[in-house]
Design a protein around this motif. Structure first.
Motif, PDB file in Angstrom:
ATOM      1  N   ALA A 158       3.969  54.015 -16.937  1.00 46.18           N
ATOM      2  CA  ALA A 158       2.974  54.680 -16.087  1.00 46.18           C
ATOM      3  C   ALA A 158       1.611  54.031 -16.266  1.00 46.18           C
ATOM      4  O   ALA A 158       0.927  53.709 -15.282  1.00 46.18           O
ATOM      5  CB  ALA A 158       2.912  56.159 -16.411  1.00 46.18           C
ATOM      6  N   LEU A 161       1.229  50.419 -14.697  1.00 43.66           N
ATOM      7  CA  LEU A 161       1.079  50.382 -13.245  1.00 43.66           C
ATOM      8  C   LEU A 161      -0.326  50.849 -12.846  1.00 43.66           C
ATOM      9  O   LEU A 161      -0.960  50.276 -11.955  1.00 43.66           O
ATOM     10  CB  LEU A 161       2.135  51.265 -12.573  1.00 43.66           C
ATOM     11  CG  LEU A 161       2.284  51.023 -11.088  1.00 43.66           C
ATOM     12  CD1 LEU A 161       2.681  49.591 -10.813  1.00 43.66           C
ATOM     13  CD2 LEU A 161       3.294  51.976 -10.485  1.00 43.66           C
ATOM     14  N   ALA A 162      -0.810  51.869 -13.568  1.00 43.64           N
ATOM     15  CA  ALA A 162      -2.154  52.367 -13.263  1.00 43.64           C
ATOM     16  C   ALA A 162      -3.196  51.315 -13.611  1.00 43.64           C
ATOM     17  O   ALA A 162      -4.111  51.035 -12.828  1.00 43.64           O
ATOM     18  CB  ALA A 162      -2.420  53.656 -14.024  1.00 43.64           C
ATOM     19  N   TRP A 164      -2.859  48.151 -13.811  1.00 46.91           N
ATOM     20  CA  TRP A 164      -2.770  47.018 -12.925  1.00 46.91           C
ATOM     21  C   TRP A 164      -3.532  47.296 -11.630  1.00 46.91           C
ATOM     22  O   TRP A 164      -4.042  46.388 -10.984  1.00 46.91           O
ATOM     23  CB  TRP A 164      -1.298  46.743 -12.657  1.00 46.91           C
ATOM     24  CG  TRP A 164      -1.020  45.480 -11.958  1.00 46.91           C
ATOM     25  CD1 TRP A 164      -1.712  44.310 -12.116  1.00 46.91           C
ATOM     26  CD2 TRP A 164      -0.012  45.244 -11.006  1.00 46.91           C
ATOM     27  NE1 TRP A 164      -1.166  43.357 -11.319  1.00 46.91           N
ATOM     28  CE2 TRP A 164      -0.119  43.897 -10.619  1.00 46.91           C
ATOM     29  CE3 TRP A 164       0.999  46.017 -10.453  1.00 46.91           C
ATOM     30  CZ2 TRP A 164       0.735  43.322  -9.695  1.00 46.91           C
ATOM     31  CZ3 TRP A 164       1.835  45.442  -9.544  1.00 46.91           C
ATOM     32  CH2 TRP A 164       1.700  44.118  -9.159  1.00 46.91           C
ATOM     33  N   SER A 165      -3.649  48.585 -11.266  1.00 49.15           N
ATOM     34  CA  SER A 165      -4.303  48.939 -10.005  1.00 49.15           C
ATOM     35  C   SER A 165      -5.798  49.198 -10.161  1.00 49.15           C
ATOM     36  O   SER A 165      -6.488  49.327  -9.160  1.00 49.15           O
ATOM     37  CB  SER A 165      -3.669  50.188  -9.410  1.00 49.15           C
ATOM     38  OG  SER A 165      -2.290  50.088  -9.375  1.00 49.15           O
ATOM     39  N   VAL A 166      -6.276  49.332 -11.405  1.00 46.71           N
ATOM     40  CA  VAL A 166      -7.706  49.597 -11.570  1.00 46.71           C
ATOM     41  C   VAL A 166      -8.494  48.352 -11.161  1.00 46.71           C
ATOM     42  O   VAL A 166      -8.275  47.288 -11.714  1.00 46.71           O
ATOM     43  CB  VAL A 166      -8.032  49.961 -13.027  1.00 46.71           C
ATOM     44  CG1 VAL A 166      -9.528  50.014 -13.248  1.00 46.71           C
ATOM     45  CG2 VAL A 166      -7.424  51.293 -13.380  1.00 46.71           C
ATOM     46  N   PRO A 167      -9.370  48.469 -10.162  1.00 43.06           N
ATOM     47  CA  PRO A 167     -10.130  47.284  -9.770  1.00 43.06           C
ATOM     48  C   PRO A 167     -11.106  46.875 -10.866  1.00 43.06           C
ATOM     49  O   PRO A 167     -11.734  47.730 -11.498  1.00 43.06           O
ATOM     50  CB  PRO A 167     -10.883  47.724  -8.521  1.00 43.06           C
ATOM     51  CG  PRO A 167     -10.657  49.164  -8.346  1.00 43.06           C
ATOM     52  CD  PRO A 167      -9.681  49.647  -9.356  1.00 43.06           C
TER      53      PRO A 167
ATOM     54  N   LEU B 335      -8.480  45.241  -2.279  1.00 45.27           N
ATOM     55  CA  LEU B 335      -9.231  44.797  -3.460  1.00 45.27           C
ATOM     56  C   LEU B 335     -10.182  43.669  -3.109  1.00 45.27           C
ATOM     57  O   LEU B 335     -11.351  43.663  -3.533  1.00 45.27           O
ATOM     58  CB  LEU B 335      -8.268  44.315  -4.537  1.00 45.27           C
ATOM     59  CG  LEU B 335      -7.809  45.328  -5.554  1.00 45.27           C
ATOM     60  CD1 LEU B 335      -6.899  44.667  -6.556  1.00 45.27           C
ATOM     61  CD2 LEU B 335      -8.997  45.935  -6.258  1.00 45.27           C
ATOM     62  N   ILE B 379     -10.982  53.410  -4.290  1.00 41.83           N
ATOM     63  CA  ILE B 379     -10.340  52.085  -4.271  1.00 41.83           C
ATOM     64  C   ILE B 379      -9.104  52.115  -5.151  1.00 41.83           C
ATOM     65  O   ILE B 379      -8.021  51.697  -4.757  1.00 41.83           O
ATOM     66  CB  ILE B 379     -11.287  50.981  -4.778  1.00 41.83           C
ATOM     67  CG1 ILE B 379     -12.594  50.957  -3.994  1.00 41.83           C
ATOM     68  CG2 ILE B 379     -10.620  49.615  -4.686  1.00 41.83           C
ATOM     69  CD1 ILE B 379     -13.617  50.015  -4.585  1.00 41.83           C
ATOM     70  N   PHE B 380      -9.282  52.645  -6.364  1.00 35.38           N
ATOM     71  CA  PHE B 380      -8.179  52.674  -7.329  1.00 35.38           C
ATOM     72  C   PHE B 380      -6.981  53.419  -6.751  1.00 35.38           C
ATOM     73  O   PHE B 380      -5.858  52.931  -6.782  1.00 35.38           O
ATOM     74  CB  PHE B 380      -8.645  53.318  -8.628  1.00 35.38           C
ATOM     75  CG  PHE B 380      -7.530  53.748  -9.534  1.00 35.38           C
ATOM     76  CD1 PHE B 380      -6.671  52.804 -10.073  1.00 35.38           C
ATOM     77  CD2 PHE B 380      -7.333  55.079  -9.833  1.00 35.38           C
ATOM     78  CE1 PHE B 380      -5.632  53.194 -10.888  1.00 35.38           C
ATOM     79  CE2 PHE B 380      -6.290  55.467 -10.645  1.00 35.38           C
ATOM     80  CZ  PHE B 380      -5.437  54.526 -11.177  1.00 35.38           C
ATOM     81  N   VAL B 383      -5.252  51.430  -3.914  1.00 32.01           N
ATOM     82  CA  VAL B 383      -4.499  50.293  -4.444  1.00 32.01           C
ATOM     83  C   VAL B 383      -3.261  50.777  -5.193  1.00 32.01           C
ATOM     84  O   VAL B 383      -2.150  50.247  -5.037  1.00 32.01           O
ATOM     85  CB  VAL B 383      -5.409  49.454  -5.368  1.00 32.01           C
ATOM     86  CG1 VAL B 383      -4.614  48.397  -6.091  1.00 32.01           C
ATOM     87  CG2 VAL B 383      -6.501  48.796  -4.556  1.00 32.01           C
ATOM     88  N   PHE B 384      -3.454  51.820  -5.986  1.00 32.80           N
ATOM     89  CA  PHE B 384      -2.359  52.416  -6.757  1.00 32.80           C
ATOM     90  C   PHE B 384      -1.256  52.896  -5.810  1.00 32.80           C
ATOM     91  O   PHE B 384      -0.066  52.657  -6.050  1.00 32.80           O
ATOM     92  CB  PHE B 384      -2.908  53.571  -7.577  1.00 32.80           C
ATOM     93  CG  PHE B 384      -1.996  54.065  -8.663  1.00 32.80           C
ATOM     94  CD1 PHE B 384      -1.163  53.198  -9.334  1.00 32.80           C
ATOM     95  CD2 PHE B 384      -1.992  55.398  -9.020  1.00 32.80           C
ATOM     96  CE1 PHE B 384      -0.326  53.652 -10.334  1.00 32.80           C
ATOM     97  CE2 PHE B 384      -1.169  55.858 -10.031  1.00 32.80           C
ATOM     98  CZ  PHE B 384      -0.327  54.986 -10.688  1.00 32.80           C
ATOM     99  N   ASN B 387       0.666  50.023  -4.485  1.00 34.35           N
ATOM    100  CA  ASN B 387       1.494  49.441  -5.535  1.00 34.35           C
ATOM    101  C   ASN B 387       2.717  50.304  -5.808  1.00 34.35           C
ATOM    102  O   ASN B 387       3.815  49.794  -6.030  1.00 34.35           O
ATOM    103  CB  ASN B 387       0.687  49.252  -6.818  1.00 34.35           C
ATOM    104  CG  ASN B 387      -0.213  48.030  -6.737  1.00 34.35           C
ATOM    105  OD1 ASN B 387       0.011  47.167  -5.900  1.00 34.35           O
ATOM    106  ND2 ASN B 387      -1.207  47.969  -7.577  1.00 34.35           N
ATOM    107  N   GLU B 391       6.486  49.065  -5.473  1.00 30.09           N
ATOM    108  CA  GLU B 391       7.466  49.161  -6.556  1.00 30.09           C
ATOM    109  C   GLU B 391       8.741  49.818  -6.065  1.00 30.09           C
ATOM    110  O   GLU B 391       9.847  49.336  -6.323  1.00 30.09           O
ATOM    111  CB  GLU B 391       6.890  50.036  -7.682  1.00 30.09           C
ATOM    112  CG  GLU B 391       5.771  49.429  -8.447  1.00 30.09           C
ATOM    113  CD  GLU B 391       6.282  48.708  -9.655  1.00 30.09           C
ATOM    114  OE1 GLU B 391       6.842  49.373 -10.536  1.00 30.09           O
ATOM    115  OE2 GLU B 391       6.118  47.485  -9.713  1.00 30.09           O
TER     116      GLU B 391
END
Lengths: 357, 404
Positions: A158, A161-162, A164-167, B335, B379-380, B383-384, B387, B391
């Motif tokens: 978890a 994945l989070a 990896w998405s944090v800009p 992004l 944004i987060f 993007v999340f 993703n 997946e």
């Protein structure tokens, strides 16, 4: 093998030519053109001054010539074998000469000097981050793969994945804002790689009159903590995922079952059999991580005010400083192409089945 | 989507004879995959967030607007909100409602779809030509009347601030933290943050979809040609891919953006132009293995034109890996846009999450946590969400995982 390496290195040249040509012509055909910004900044509305500066640029960089000729001049300038360039910009006879990256339009200094100043900072940032990324990513990946579906695996899945998405821009701004700004916890410096007074300090921490002086080393580490966190969390999350996936694949393979049936200890199976076979997947991405970290350091350098290559590139692009942009592109392109070649060599070294003959 | 599903049915990848016998109508490979994705709760969470964003994007003027929907003033009814709608607002509404109609009635033939698309296009062009809103006005008479209480009855939308309201008249403090009136606080430019963020969702969504669409089209075309013809085309194409791959993406984006005037459409094109390489290599690899299959030989023997073999027969069989990476690609495009806006070389004059985030550190090193927290969170989450969907798509398409 040697043949293959030589062929790959030779193939780098047309690609590098293509890269620089792409960037050059995008800039050359832009409204305002090369040096347009510089003209505007220096001359303002004074047309006499503008004409003088334009004349200077024409002589120095040849910007009045056809674009293809300009590109040819630049190529001639960076190659060690070619026409000699005299001080007044005219071309001399053919032969060996010192390759040069040219002079920056904005700063009127050789690009080489600028890069010599900036490159070490970017390299330092990346060389500190890459081992952290690998150690963190691989260690977490192994732990997660050990007990598939267990507590650690679920949590790390978890979070990776989070993460990896944090800009990076958000992470950087929040870290600076909360940990470094005046209003909140003032734990870290907000910008730069060292304090001004650090230049006069000794290298190692020491005591002066019973007061601890940080020393240059600690000062730099203190400045590096936040940028390195920003640069490494995303890649290490990616690597965790990759390690876990390829470990799981190998843990389910027949040779692992055989090793278990032989009665080998679990640690030997994990680290000597499975991990070694999983490194192939890690090598494949290693080539991608280095260029992506160089790209990421553009943002990190911008946020943390580190005057590295990234900042140089961004500024030069905004200013349309032709020579600097081309130099930065050349170096960036070379690094990523070189890391691809390195990947393929490592691949053959790690896996005897791979052969390029 | 329905069309793609039916095309995929023709291909050999749809090999489920057992299910085809049980159900009267066999499901396409694509539809099966989407159904599997829909069952994962993480993917559902992602889809829910995207749906919320899409709702905000389409109905932005009806959620956050300083103009009242209806007001009675001097014994006469006015509808200022509708007068101030921009062509973009109206086009979005047209597209949204036609989309709903298409979804409900599910047109069978492609003719219906073509008619629908042309109706959308026609109405959009008409909207662009006929609608001329007065533009944002700080001190419009409606606004003054409704705020001063002179109007007899005022019907407003939930959030009573437009993104370009700089509220000079309301004596608000700049950069005030979240309060009852401004749920997420006020930005540096004295505008309501929540309202700005709602309008910025339009940019994020459209950039994500359209630039990924451009990248997928370029990638599929080039990759398809490279894989199908091989030889010199393949060699040249791969060198081109290598060139685009070797330049740090952000630097290339910077070059393009700094050099051309950054408006929304350029931005989409530029992000699309710099991110097609992944799709091209995927499609090329698929086509290399597909081009000697029997159905391709059969199509060629039947005298079907090459473009039809490439894009109607081969592409549906090789598109699946592209779907997965397109989902991640949307996240990447969002992004990229927010990073460029954050660096101050992105869109100017339009609210974007990255641009808002840039305002979080004001002059003198002040830090306004709400301006950093909420746009960054948006944004987060977006993007999340993409993703998570990516997946789930990948897992649904992975034959190794399917067996377990």
């Amino acid at each position: 093998m040697l043949n293959y390496v030589i062929r790959r290195i030779l193939l780098m040249f047309p690609t590098l030519l293509g890269i620089t040509a792409l960037v050059f012509f995008v800039m050359a055909y832009s409204p305002g053109g090369i040096g347009g910004q510089a003209l505007e900044a220096d001359a303002g509305s004074d047309s006499a001054v503008a004409a003088k500066i334009r004349e200077y640029y024409e002589k120095r960089y040849g910007i009045h010539k056809p674009k293809i000729v300009q590109f040819g001049r630049w190529l001639n300038q960076i190659s060690p074998l070619g026409l000699e360039i005299k001080d007044d910009g005219s071309l001399g006879h053919f032969g060996f000469k010192a390759p040069s990256l040219g002079d920056s339009m904005e700063q009127n200094r050789p690009v080489m000097h600028l890069i010599r100043e900036r490159l070490p900072l970017t390299l330092l940032l990346n060389l500190v981050s890459i081992p952290i990324v690998y150690i963190l990513g691989v260690a977490t990946g192994i732990q997660a793969a050990k007990k598939r579906g267990g507590m650690f695996d679920t949590v790390s899945n978890a979070t990776q994945l989070a993460m990896w998405s944090v800009p990076t821009i958000w992470a950087g701004v929040m870290l600076i804002g909360l940990l470094a700004s005046r209003q909140y916890l003032k734990l870290f410096p907000t910008s730069g790689l060292y304090e001004v007074e650090a230049a006069h300090m000794a290298f190692l921490p020491h005591m002066v009159n019973h007061v601890l002086v940080r020393g240059y080393l600690l000062d730099v580490i203190w400045h590096l903590i936040l940028p390195v966190i920003c640069l490494s969390y995303g890649s290490s999350a990616f690597l965790t995922k990759l390690t876990r996936g390829s470990m799981l694949e190998n843990l389910g393979a027949d040779y692992t079952r055989t090793a278990r049936a032989k009665g080998l200890p679990e640690n030997v199976i994990l680290y000597r059999h499975v991990l070694r076979n999983s490194t192939l997947a890690l090598i494949t991405v290693a080539a991608g991580i280095l260029p992506s970290m160089l790209g990421g350091s553009i943002v990190v350098e911008w946020i943390f005010g580190i005057p590295g290559m990234g900042q140089l590139g961004v500024h030069a692009v905004q200013f349309r400083d032709r020579e600097v942009v081309l130099a930065v592109t050349l170096i960036g392109g070379f690094v990523s192409l070189a890391s691809q070649v390195l990947r393929d060599i490592l691949y053959a070294l790690a896996d005897p089945r791979v052969s390029y003959e | 989507m329905t069309e793609l599903g039916t095309i995929a049915m023709e291909g050999p990848s749809d090999a489920h004879p057992a299910t085809a016998q049980v159900a009267l109508e066999s499901k396409g490979f694509l539809r099966q995959t989407l159904a599997t994705v829909g069952k994962r709760y993480t993917a559902r969470l992602g889809l829910v967030w995207i749906a919320i964003l899409a709702f905000c994007a389409v109905f932005a003027p009806f959620i956050a607007n300083s103009m009242p929907i209806a007001m009675k003033w001097k014994n006469q009814w006015y509808f200022p909100l509708f007068r101030f709608l921009t062509p973009a607002d109206v086009i979005l509404q047209i597209v949204f409602w036609t989309g709903i109609i298409v979804y409900v009635y599910r047109p069978r033939s492609s003719l219906h779809l073509i008619v629908l698309v042309s109706v959308i296009l026609l109405l959009s062009i008409l909207a662009q030509m006929l609608i001329h809103p007065p533009g944002p006005q700080k001190y419009s008479e409606y606004l003054l009347a409704s705020r001063s209480g002179k109007a007899q009855s005022v019907w407003t939308v939930p959030i009573r601030y437009s993104p370009e309201d700089h509220m000079d008249d309301l004596q608000q403090l700049r950069n005030s933290p979240p309060s009852v009136h401004h749920l997420l606080g006020i930005t540096n430019g004295k505008a309501d943050l929540l309202s700005n963020m709602i309008y910025a969702s339009r940019i994020a969504l459209s950039i994500g979809f359209i630039s990924t669409g451009i990248a997928v089209v370029i990638g599929c075309t080039l990759g398809g040609l490279m894989g199908y013809y091989g030889g010199i085309i393949d060699l040249l194409g791969m060198r081109l891919a290598e060139i685009f791959n070797a330049i740090p993406t952000l630097l290339l984006l910077l070059c393009f953006v700094a050099v051309f005037e950054p408006n929304l459409y350029y931005m989409m094109a530029i992000i699309g132009l710099t991110s097609w390489v992944g799709y091209a290599t995927f499609v090329r690899a698929e086509f290399l293995s597909l081009r000697d299959r029997d159905f391709v030989h059969a199509a060629r023997a039947a005298g079907i034109p090459t473009w039809s073999i490439l894009f109607r027969h081969m592409l549906p069989n090789g598109i699946t890996p592209v779907l997965v990476s397109a989902s991640f690609g949307v996240a990447g495009a969002i992004l990229a846009e927010s990073t460029l806006s954050f660096l101050g070389i992105g869109l100017t004059g339009e609210a974007s999450w990255g641009g808002l985030l840039n305002e979080a550190t004001g002059e003198g090193g002040n830090f306004y946590w709400w301006i950093a927290l909420y746009p960054g969170l948006a944004i987060f989450l977006t993007v999340f969400a993409y993703n998570l969907i990516g997946e789930a798509l990948r897992d649904a398409l992975d034959p190794k995982l399917l067996k377990q």
